[in-house]
Enzyme design. Sequence first.
Site, PDB file in Angstrom:
ATOM      1  N   TYR A 121      -6.668  -0.147   1.906  1.00 31.36           N
ATOM      2  CA  TYR A 121      -5.902   0.140   0.698  1.00 31.36           C
ATOM      3  C   TYR A 121      -5.792   1.656   0.606  1.00 31.36           C
ATOM      4  O   TYR A 121      -6.737   2.352   0.230  1.00 31.36           O
ATOM      5  CB  TYR A 121      -6.604  -0.445  -0.527  1.00 31.36           C
ATOM      6  CG  TYR A 121      -5.976  -0.089  -1.852  1.00 31.36           C
ATOM      7  CD1 TYR A 121      -4.594  -0.129  -2.024  1.00 31.36           C
ATOM      8  CD2 TYR A 121      -6.763   0.274  -2.935  1.00 31.36           C
ATOM      9  CE1 TYR A 121      -4.020   0.196  -3.231  1.00 31.36           C
ATOM     10  CE2 TYR A 121      -6.199   0.596  -4.155  1.00 31.36           C
ATOM     11  CZ  TYR A 121      -4.834   0.556  -4.297  1.00 31.36           C
ATOM     12  OH  TYR A 121      -4.260   0.877  -5.498  1.00 31.36           O
ATOM     13  N   ASP A 172      -2.036  -2.399   2.041  1.00 31.73           N
ATOM     14  CA  ASP A 172      -1.156  -1.691   1.117  1.00 31.73           C
ATOM     15  C   ASP A 172      -1.278  -0.224   1.501  1.00 31.73           C
ATOM     16  O   ASP A 172      -2.263   0.435   1.158  1.00 31.73           O
ATOM     17  CB  ASP A 172      -1.618  -1.947  -0.321  1.00 31.73           C
ATOM     18  CG  ASP A 172      -0.830  -1.153  -1.349  1.00 31.73           C
ATOM     19  OD1 ASP A 172       0.025  -0.328  -0.954  1.00 31.73           O
ATOM     20  OD2 ASP A 172      -1.082  -1.335  -2.563  1.00 31.73           O
TER      21      ASP A 172
END
Length: 235
Positions: free
Chosen positions: A89, A128
Amino acid sequence: WVQEEAPDVLCLQETKCGAPAVPPEVRALPGLPHQFWASPEGRPGYSGVGLLARHEPLSVTYGIGEEEHDREGRVVTAEFPALFVVAAYVPNAGRGLSRLPYRRRWDAAFRSYLARLDARKPVALAGDLNVAHAEIDLRHPRANRRSAGFTPEEREGFGALLASGFLDSFRHLYPALPHAYTFWTYLGGARRRNVGWRLDYFVISRRLEGALCDSKIRSRVLGSDHCPITLYLAL
């Protein structure tokens, strides 16, 4: 959806909880008994990633080996016989680009980390990544030139990663497919109107190109402001 997809490895980002707080229904997901969770130090409700696997990895590590970055709980790496799987992330550049200098340091450090892994065996990065690499990867590029996730600095950072021996699996297969997004703000009916960004990626070592079968965006799957993505490799 997870049960229907039946992945060999499931990577989760922005979990916002440590291992003790993982919901029991996630713990009990069938077919994914090997679960590994990273969370930031002393910051419950912030960041966090998880990696769940059908088969037990050979080894699992947390972070990228640099204290400045590892305290935010953003990376889990699992080693399997054929490859490393990295769940990540990537930090957002922040409101007003307040964290852009940090993001640039992160990008350089993370790129070095992936290169070290790649020197040992191929890598599949799932995450992400908080960047829309090209204008095709967001609905309104002109209006977002200095928005977090589409600054020249962030786009160049992602380009440098690809140039160091990696492929954006989706764009490699679908180089000109428009309106393919993985994130939509909750505001203004953005998802209904498909006003989005492609922020979620499977990035793979270039030498896995021959094993790449498909890279899918599951835009019809609801439950978040992001949608799932799926990578198929023949290993």
